[in-house]
Design an enzyme around this catalytic site. Sequence first.
Site, short mmCIF file in Angstrom:
data_model
loop_
_atom_site.label_atom_id
_atom_site.label_comp_id
_atom_site.label_asym_id
_atom_site.label_seq_id
_atom_site.Cartn_x
_atom_site.Cartn_y
_atom_site.Cartn_z
N GLU A 263 36.06 41.34 30.38
CA GLU A 263 37.26 41.62 29.63
C GLU A 263 37.47 40.70 28.44
OE1 GLU A 263 38.44 39.08 33.30
OE2 GLU A 263 37.05 40.70 32.84
N HIS A 287 39.61 49.57 33.21
CA HIS A 287 39.77 48.30 33.92
C HIS A 287 39.77 47.13 32.94
CE1 HIS A 287 39.37 45.67 37.50
NE2 HIS A 287 38.68 44.89 36.66
N GLU A 288 38.79 47.11 32.04
CA GLU A 288 38.71 45.98 31.10
C GLU A 288 39.89 45.99 30.14
OE1 GLU A 288 36.72 44.00 32.23
OE2 GLU A 288 35.49 45.37 33.39
N HIS A 291 42.89 44.43 31.76
CA HIS A 291 42.81 42.98 31.78
C HIS A 291 43.49 42.35 30.56
CE1 HIS A 291 40.69 41.31 35.15
NE2 HIS A 291 39.66 42.13 35.04
N GLU A 310 42.28 40.30 39.27
CA GLU A 310 41.56 41.53 39.56
C GLU A 310 42.38 42.56 40.35
OE1 GLU A 310 39.16 42.23 37.95
OE2 GLU A 310 38.23 40.35 37.34
N ASP A 367 30.67 32.18 42.57
CA ASP A 367 29.69 33.26 42.47
C ASP A 367 29.15 33.65 43.84
OD1 ASP A 367 29.87 33.45 39.71
OD2 ASP A 367 28.27 32.01 39.35
N TYR A 375 39.79 42.57 44.20
CA TYR A 375 40.08 43.78 43.41
C TYR A 375 40.84 44.80 44.27
CZ TYR A 375 36.30 42.29 40.17
OH TYR A 375 35.50 41.63 39.28
#
Length: 617
Positions: A263, A287-288, A291, A310, A367, A375
């Site tokens: 994003e 979605h982006e 953001h 998210e 990560d 989400y």
Amino acid sequence: MAPIDPHSFTDSAHPLTKHIDLDLFLDFDTKIITGTATLTLEKQYSGELYLDTRDLAIEKTFDAAGKPLQFVLEAPHPIKGSLLRVFLHDHASFSVSFKTSPSASAVQWLDPLQTASGRLPYVFTQCQAIHARSIFPCQDTPAARITYSANINVPRDIRVVMSAAHVEISETHISDSRTVEKFVMEQPIPPYLFALAAGDIVYEEVGPRTRVYAEPPVVKAAAHEFAGAEEMVKQAEALFGPYDWERFDLLVMPPSFPYGGMENPRMVFLTPTVIAGDRSGVGVVAHELAHSWTGNLITNASADDFWLNEGFTTYAERRIVEALDGKERLALHLAIGWNGLQEEIQRFNDRPEFTKLKTNQEDVDPDDVYSRIPYEKGSFFLRRLEIAVGRPQFDGFLKKYIETFRFKSINTETFLSFLTAEFPYLEQQVDLESWIYKTGIPPDADVVKPKSQILEKILELAEEFQAHSSIVTGSVDDGIGVGANWHHFLNTLKQDSQSWQAQEWQIFLETLPKKINVKLADDLENLFNFSISTNWEIKIAFLTIAANSGYQKCFPAIESALHTVGRMKYLKPLYSGLLDSTPEAKELAKHVFAQAKGKYHPIAQTVIQGLLKKSNH
């Protein structure tokens, strides 16, 4: 004195950075960025200031007059990287000269043959969650929002895009074979939203606020796919208020980009796998775009509160989808999310902490625990709140929430305080404690489960398939009994699915068992050709089943997919499926990774190496 973020050395007793000026020289031959970062603090300060770095060679630190400043670069921490201590004496700004490593965790360098055009080299960055520190020294926490300027020195034929406004291209004073592209970001952003890409990049206009950028062979198809961007922006503004970033440009990345999208403000990065030709990938764009309000405008204070980014954005994405495509299509998006949530919670059976919305990631690499849970569980939590208070009231709350915390970084507790102040009796209606602080799916989650006639039919067919799968242990012949019933089911599926779009097939395939009899897999493949679908969601959903089932006929398609894309959403289930399957499948996973790892972004390489290491224990 204490760290303000479990993933940063930034100290609560130190002033935060408010602006960074960057001068970066991109060397495509050595795959090194040489640069100077000038950091301006929120106030003058004397004493040690802590900065985050990872694999940076620090050459010198100096003040505005060029006077050297003392610094110490400590040995690397396995997650945070190396602490850089800079000793200040009543300074409000100072500079650091540095070089990146060729293996910087945020940066991927591509040779011309690894690009779509094959003409020029390419480089791009991916800084979320804690990788900006591998490009330049900074307080690499979302709590430290910065504005920035950047001068990017590149070969003359190379074009640069950034998460910032483009100012100009100028000649260098050193060589006429290079130019400098200048950018400025005037709105304060968390460091993980710093982004650049440079290569054979062109663009097409698709709206008053949107250009689609890509390599020349890709740009027209990308412009067609995202032609509805302006309508999306308008729908989002109706929900959340004015768009604060001036432009909503999109860059379609090389196939090695590790995520569906990123994003970055003003310049969203997108995987090429969303270009299916049928505009079915626009959910990623929605979605982006969302953001731009939830994540970029209001940001989680640390990775412990990642759901604030998210969960809100996934909820917002689906509101945009509903406005554009209606409730039936929304139900299918919700069903995909619900399936994904259940699957991810099962994946974290041995680490249930990370099925909470508010997590504790002390000594944990973000990560390593990245998943769909923040989400999906976050999105369904917000849907649960909407049902409890009513949509008009919840929409009013959303706009007030965004207006109150715009350009701020907050934690879960700040959100909950704001929520319960707005709706004092909400805790009597919704089990906030279970949704936020407890593991798994909350007891009252049935209220938010998606429902629609189309969805019911898909799930009915998937259930019938599972009934056949559970009783077939050998091959299915064309005789009576199981064989006849199976072929009757296939004919029914073929008839009922004639009007299906990508989401229907994705739900059907993702609802099936991951391991099935290879004859059943073969019949599905022969009838529907899933392995050669142009829609990556359909292709990967079936190839994941093939990988888990040891269905060797699809091994070439799996190998091709693993060589073609670097999106972790696809890599992880395919590698995991192969490694949890037959000996032949495990060997295929090892063989392909040895050949293909150079095509993957460093973040993806590390994740897949972790899967391989785990499978050997």
